[in-house]
Design a protein around this motif. Structure first.
Motif, PDB file in Angstrom:
ATOM      1  N   ILE A 307       0.877  -1.234   0.038  1.00 39.28           N
ATOM      2  CA  ILE A 307       0.107  -0.129   0.079  1.00 39.28           C
ATOM      3  C   ILE A 307       0.647   1.208   0.072  1.00 39.28           C
ATOM      4  O   ILE A 307       0.607   2.144  -0.894  1.00 39.28           O
ATOM      5  N   LEU A 308       1.828   1.394   0.871  1.00 38.30           N
ATOM      6  CA  LEU A 308       2.484   2.586   0.958  1.00 38.30           C
ATOM      7  C   LEU A 308       3.543   2.640  -0.301  1.00 38.30           C
ATOM      8  O   LEU A 308       3.603   3.777  -0.829  1.00 38.30           O
ATOM      9  N   ALA A 309       3.963   1.652  -0.862  1.00 37.50           N
ATOM     10  CA  ALA A 309       4.679   1.552  -2.355  1.00 37.50           C
ATOM     11  C   ALA A 309       3.982   2.154  -3.176  1.00 37.50           C
ATOM     12  O   ALA A 309       4.227   3.010  -4.224  1.00 37.50           O
ATOM     13  N   VAL A 310       2.648   1.689  -3.459  1.00 37.98           N
ATOM     14  CA  VAL A 310       1.653   1.956  -4.348  1.00 37.98           C
ATOM     15  C   VAL A 310       1.118   3.488  -4.394  1.00 37.98           C
ATOM     16  O   VAL A 310       1.206   4.260  -5.264  1.00 37.98           O
ATOM     17  N   MET A 311       0.770   3.797  -3.021  1.00 37.91           N
ATOM     18  CA  MET A 311       0.434   5.293  -2.701  1.00 37.91           C
ATOM     19  C   MET A 311       1.570   6.231  -2.981  1.00 37.91           C
ATOM     20  O   MET A 311       0.886   7.434  -3.788  1.00 37.91           O
ATOM     21  N   THR A 312       2.762   5.938  -2.729  1.00 37.66           N
ATOM     22  CA  THR A 312       3.660   7.046  -2.967  1.00 37.66           C
ATOM     23  C   THR A 312       3.869   6.895  -4.478  1.00 37.66           C
ATOM     24  O   THR A 312       4.038   7.994  -5.166  1.00 37.66           O
ATOM     25  N   ARG A 313       4.107   5.982  -5.336  1.00 40.65           N
ATOM     26  CA  ARG A 313       4.298   6.105  -6.727  1.00 40.65           C
ATOM     27  C   ARG A 313       3.195   6.644  -7.344  1.00 40.65           C
ATOM     28  O   ARG A 313       3.233   7.579  -8.259  1.00 40.65           O
ATOM     29  N   ALA A 314       1.814   6.130  -7.120  1.00 43.99           N
ATOM     30  CA  ALA A 314       0.615   6.747  -7.686  1.00 43.99           C
ATOM     31  C   ALA A 314       0.574   8.106  -7.595  1.00 43.99           C
ATOM     32  O   ALA A 314       0.128   8.971  -8.544  1.00 43.99           O
ATOM     33  N   THR A 315       0.759   8.665  -6.352  1.00 43.41           N
ATOM     34  CA  THR A 315       0.506  10.216  -5.892  1.00 43.41           C
ATOM     35  C   THR A 315       1.612  11.051  -6.701  1.00 43.41           C
ATOM     36  O   THR A 315       1.150  12.019  -7.394  1.00 43.41           O
ATOM     37  N   LEU A 316       2.646  10.556  -7.069  1.00 41.41           N
ATOM     38  CA  LEU A 316       3.643  11.226  -7.598  1.00 41.41           C
ATOM     39  C   LEU A 316       3.384  11.251  -9.123  1.00 41.41           C
ATOM     40  O   LEU A 316       3.561  12.252  -9.733  1.00 41.41           O
ATOM     41  N   GLY A 317       3.001   9.996  -9.583  1.00 48.06           N
ATOM     42  CA  GLY A 317       2.799   9.941 -11.360  1.00 48.06           C
ATOM     43  C   GLY A 317       1.493  10.659 -11.480  1.00 48.06           C
ATOM     44  O   GLY A 317       1.410  11.572 -12.618  1.00 48.06           O
ATOM     45  N   HIS A 318       0.404  10.547 -10.659  1.00 45.66           N
ATOM     46  CA  HIS A 318      -0.788  11.222 -10.944  1.00 45.66           C
ATOM     47  C   HIS A 318      -0.904  12.837 -10.648  1.00 45.66           C
ATOM     48  O   HIS A 318      -1.787  13.479 -11.105  1.00 45.66           O
ATOM     49  N   THR A 319       0.119  13.279 -10.050  1.00 51.39           N
ATOM     50  CA  THR A 319       0.280  14.763  -9.833  1.00 51.39           C
ATOM     51  C   THR A 319       1.308  15.204 -10.572  1.00 51.39           C
ATOM     52  O   THR A 319       1.451  16.621 -10.300  1.00 51.39           O
ATOM     53  N   GLY A 320       1.786  14.487 -11.646  1.00 52.68           N
ATOM     54  CA  GLY A 320       2.838  15.044 -12.801  1.00 52.68           C
ATOM     55  C   GLY A 320       3.957  15.484 -12.125  1.00 52.68           C
ATOM     56  O   GLY A 320       5.094  16.015 -12.630  1.00 52.68           O
ATOM     57  N   ARG A 321       4.418  14.672 -11.046  1.00 52.06           N
ATOM     58  CA  ARG A 321       5.810  14.443 -10.421  1.00 52.06           C
ATOM     59  C   ARG A 321       6.740  13.690 -10.784  1.00 52.06           C
ATOM     60  O   ARG A 321       6.230  12.649 -11.554  1.00 52.06           O
ATOM     61  N   VAL A 322       7.845  13.752 -10.639  1.00 51.69           N
ATOM     62  CA  VAL A 322       8.804  12.607 -11.079  1.00 51.69           C
ATOM     63  C   VAL A 322       8.939  11.469 -10.198  1.00 51.69           C
ATOM     64  O   VAL A 322       8.734  11.764  -9.211  1.00 51.69           O
ATOM     65  N   LEU A 323       9.018  10.443 -10.755  1.00 54.87           N
ATOM     66  CA  LEU A 323       8.707   9.059 -10.133  1.00 54.87           C
ATOM     67  C   LEU A 323      10.187   8.926  -9.136  1.00 54.87           C
ATOM     68  O   LEU A 323      11.050   8.139  -9.770  1.00 54.87           O
ATOM     69  N   HIS A 324      10.399   9.591  -8.319  1.00 55.07           N
ATOM     70  CA  HIS A 324      11.744   9.548  -7.334  1.00 55.07           C
ATOM     71  C   HIS A 324      11.316   9.418  -5.922  1.00 55.07           C
ATOM     72  O   HIS A 324      10.489  10.501  -5.575  1.00 55.07           O
ATOM     73  N   ALA A 325      11.969   8.830  -5.134  1.00 49.86           N
ATOM     74  CA  ALA A 325      11.823   8.591  -3.936  1.00 49.86           C
ATOM     75  C   ALA A 325      12.775   9.538  -3.130  1.00 49.86           C
ATOM     76  O   ALA A 325      13.838   9.227  -2.899  1.00 49.86           O
ATOM     77  N   GLY A 326      12.186  10.685  -2.644  1.00 50.29           N
ATOM     78  CA  GLY A 326      12.863  11.601  -1.862  1.00 50.29           C
ATOM     79  C   GLY A 326      13.513  11.161  -0.284  1.00 50.29           C
ATOM     80  O   GLY A 326      12.925  10.057   0.141  1.00 50.29           O
ATOM     81  N   PRO A 327      14.052  11.905   0.377  1.00 53.52           N
ATOM     82  CA  PRO A 327      14.393  11.494   1.839  1.00 53.52           C
ATOM     83  C   PRO A 327      13.318  11.036   2.607  1.00 53.52           C
ATOM     84  O   PRO A 327      13.292  10.027   3.383  1.00 53.52           O
ATOM     85  N   ALA A 328      11.887  11.743   2.566  1.00 54.39           N
ATOM     86  CA  ALA A 328      10.962  11.388   3.468  1.00 54.39           C
ATOM     87  C   ALA A 328      10.554   9.990   2.980  1.00 54.39           C
ATOM     88  O   ALA A 328       9.954   9.182   3.924  1.00 54.39           O
ATOM     89  N   THR A 329      10.271   9.842   1.851  1.00 50.56           N
ATOM     90  CA  THR A 329      10.017   8.746   1.221  1.00 50.56           C
ATOM     91  C   THR A 329      10.568   7.661   1.478  1.00 50.56           C
ATOM     92  O   THR A 329      10.015   6.465   1.840  1.00 50.56           O
ATOM     93  N   ARG A 330      11.952   7.751   1.516  1.00 50.74           N
ATOM     94  CA  ARG A 330      12.781   6.506   1.706  1.00 50.74           C
ATOM     95  C   ARG A 330      12.615   6.167   3.191  1.00 50.74           C
ATOM     96  O   ARG A 330      12.947   5.005   3.553  1.00 50.74           O
ATOM     97  N   ALA A 331      12.764   6.949   3.928  1.00 50.58           N
ATOM     98  CA  ALA A 331      12.604   6.972   5.413  1.00 50.58           C
ATOM     99  C   ALA A 331      11.336   6.200   5.845  1.00 50.58           C
ATOM    100  O   ALA A 331      11.152   5.588   6.697  1.00 50.58           O
ATOM    101  N   SER A 332      10.115   6.670   5.011  1.00 48.75           N
ATOM    102  CA  SER A 332       8.810   6.082   5.404  1.00 48.75           C
ATOM    103  C   SER A 332       8.840   4.280   5.256  1.00 48.75           C
ATOM    104  O   SER A 332       8.466   3.673   5.700  1.00 48.75           O
ATOM    105  N   TYR A 333       9.596   4.154   4.027  1.00 51.86           N
ATOM    106  CA  TYR A 333       9.850   2.792   3.471  1.00 51.86           C
ATOM    107  C   TYR A 333      10.407   1.855   4.521  1.00 51.86           C
ATOM    108  O   TYR A 333      10.078   0.830   4.986  1.00 51.86           O
ATOM    109  N   LEU A 334      11.566   2.603   4.897  1.00 53.97           N
ATOM    110  CA  LEU A 334      12.380   1.912   5.934  1.00 53.97           C
ATOM    111  C   LEU A 334      11.757   1.661   7.509  1.00 53.97           C
ATOM    112  O   LEU A 334      11.606   0.643   7.928  1.00 53.97           O
ATOM    113  N   ALA A 335      10.931   2.889   7.651  1.00 53.81           N
ATOM    114  CA  ALA A 335      10.179   2.642   9.160  1.00 53.81           C
ATOM    115  C   ALA A 335       9.132   1.616   8.982  1.00 53.81           C
ATOM    116  O   ALA A 335       8.943   1.008  10.003  1.00 53.81           O
ATOM    117  N   LEU A 336       8.508   1.526   7.610  1.00 56.21           N
ATOM    118  CA  LEU A 336       7.370   0.771   7.789  1.00 56.21           C
ATOM    119  C   LEU A 336       8.100  -0.714   8.014  1.00 56.21           C
ATOM    120  O   LEU A 336       7.368  -1.820   8.512  1.00 56.21           O
TER     121      LEU A 336
END
Length: 386
Positions: A307-336
């Motif tokens: 869910i977290l993987a898909v939510m981050t990727r889909a939000t970036l893609g569908h809001t016109g952003r680059v598909l790149h995991a920034g520091p907060a995103t990477r930290a959220s993956y690690l924490a989960l």
């Protein structure tokens, strides 16, 4: 759609936001109930409420956001947006808040509000798929069955069926759904990234007969576990399914995506499916291995991880952003994923149960808190490429 507020311009916006917020709310409320000895949350005891809301609140919101976002891509039809989308979000939120706002509401009415949402969602998605003559009817069917699982959970709370029967059905359905959808997106996104980066070697293949066989064995094993429990035959089937899922995952070559956390995390989330199935099956053979270890590997690791993987990727893609995991995103993956490890270990090491449980809870809250911090601003703004 363009005249609607940004938050109502796509199903992923309110429902991924709702999933993230609810993930951060449910765990502290449950832990507080444990510490304070609270007897009821509305018509439910704290543990029953926790199990129900993690599955039919948090996971259900994520499924809804994914389905409402994917269906327009599958069908070519306009997405549900504006006030119809707001009505759906309010319906989902109402089911979450009723136990607090109207604690005396009968369990039957709460069940109708909650499960009715998923039945309505299934009908809405089925209509879109049928009008476009699309092949994704099984997704609508799974959501309808999810509504039935929701009702069964309330029936268990009322003493009409086994207490955890609805939760088992819900876990079975969602793991099958992740196997179906994950089997499409994980190899596809991996292949696309490898080609983009011009990384040589064999590319992952799309779903084939082997994948269908793995899904069939997994579904059969989980359905048998739901109906019969951990008998020797069921436990053997679960372990076979886990081994086959591990082979399936290895065929997608996730180790080649180490340089791209947003792709790698899809493999990490899916990896909890074979591990969870092996643990769940092993619980039928080894007394020291509790069933809860496998259940939490599937629920916290596989379901929340994907869910977290898909939510981050889909939000970036569908809001016109680059598909790149920034520091907060990477930290959220690690924490989960650390939260999933801690929660499974809490079941395996009773002497440190409370310490590991609290550690898992803190990591879980950090994971989804970071998600909200990074992605709520994107959900509240128009697409970057408007």
């Amino acid at each position: 759609m363009a005249s609607a507020p940004p938050l109502l311009r796509g199903g992923f916006r309110p429902f991924f936001l709702g999933a993230g917020l609810w993930a951060v709310v449910v765990i502290p409320v449950w832990l507080w109930s444990l510490e304070m000895g609270t007897m009821r949350i509305g018509a439910l005891d704290p543990l029953a409420w926790h199990r129900h809301e993690m599955l039919f609140g948090f996971v259900g919101a994520a499924i809804t956001g994914f389905a409402l976002t994917a269906v327009p891509n599958w069908t070519g039809r306009l997405p549900i947006a504006g006030w119809p989308l707001a009505a759906l979000a309010i319906w989902w939120l109402t089911a979450r808040l009723v136990p607090f706002v109207l604690p005396e509401l009968p369990l039957t009415l709460l069940a109708l509000i909650d499960a009715g949402f998923y039945l309505g969602l299934a009908g809405l998605i089925l209509r879109e798929i049928l009008q476009a003559k699309n092949r994704n009817i099984p997704v609508a069917l799974v959501i309808a069955l999810f509504a039935i699982a929701d009702l069964l959970d309330y029936a268990g709370l009322a003493g009409l069926v086994t207490t955890d029967y609805g939760v088992r059905v819900g876990i079975t359905l969602t793991v099958i759904l992740v196997s179906l959808i994950g089997g499409r997106i994980v190899p596809s996104f991996t292949r696309n990234w490898l080609q983009k980066e011009q990384i040589g070697g064999e590319l992952p293949n799309g779903p084939n007969r082997f994948d269908l066989a793995v899904i069939f064995v997994t579904a059969a094993a989980l359905i048998a576990w739901t109906l019969a429990g951990s008998t020797p035959a069921v436990s053997t089937a679960l372990m076979l399914a886990g081994a086959l899922q591990a082979v399936r995952l290895a065929r997608w070559r996730g180790w080649r995506t180490l340089a791209s956390p947003i792709v790698l995390v899809l493999h990490l989330g899916y990896a909890w499916i074979p591990l969870g199935l092996l643990l769940l099956g092993g619980a039928g053979f080894y007394a020291w291995l509790p069933q809860s270890a496998g259940i939490h590997a599937l629920a916290v690791g596989a379901l929340a991880g994907m869910i977290l993987a898909v939510m981050t990727r889909a939000t970036l893609g569908h809001t016109g952003r680059v598909l790149h995991a920034g520091p907060a995103t990477r930290a959220s993956y690690l924490a989960l994923h650390l939260a999933a490890i801690a929660r499974v270990c809490a079941s395996l090491i009773p002497a440190y149960y409370l310490l590991l449980l609290r550690s898992s809870a803190a990591l879980w809250i950090a994971a989804f808190g970071l998600f909200l911090l990074a992605y709520v601003p994107l959900m509240l703004r128009p697409r970057a490429d408007n």
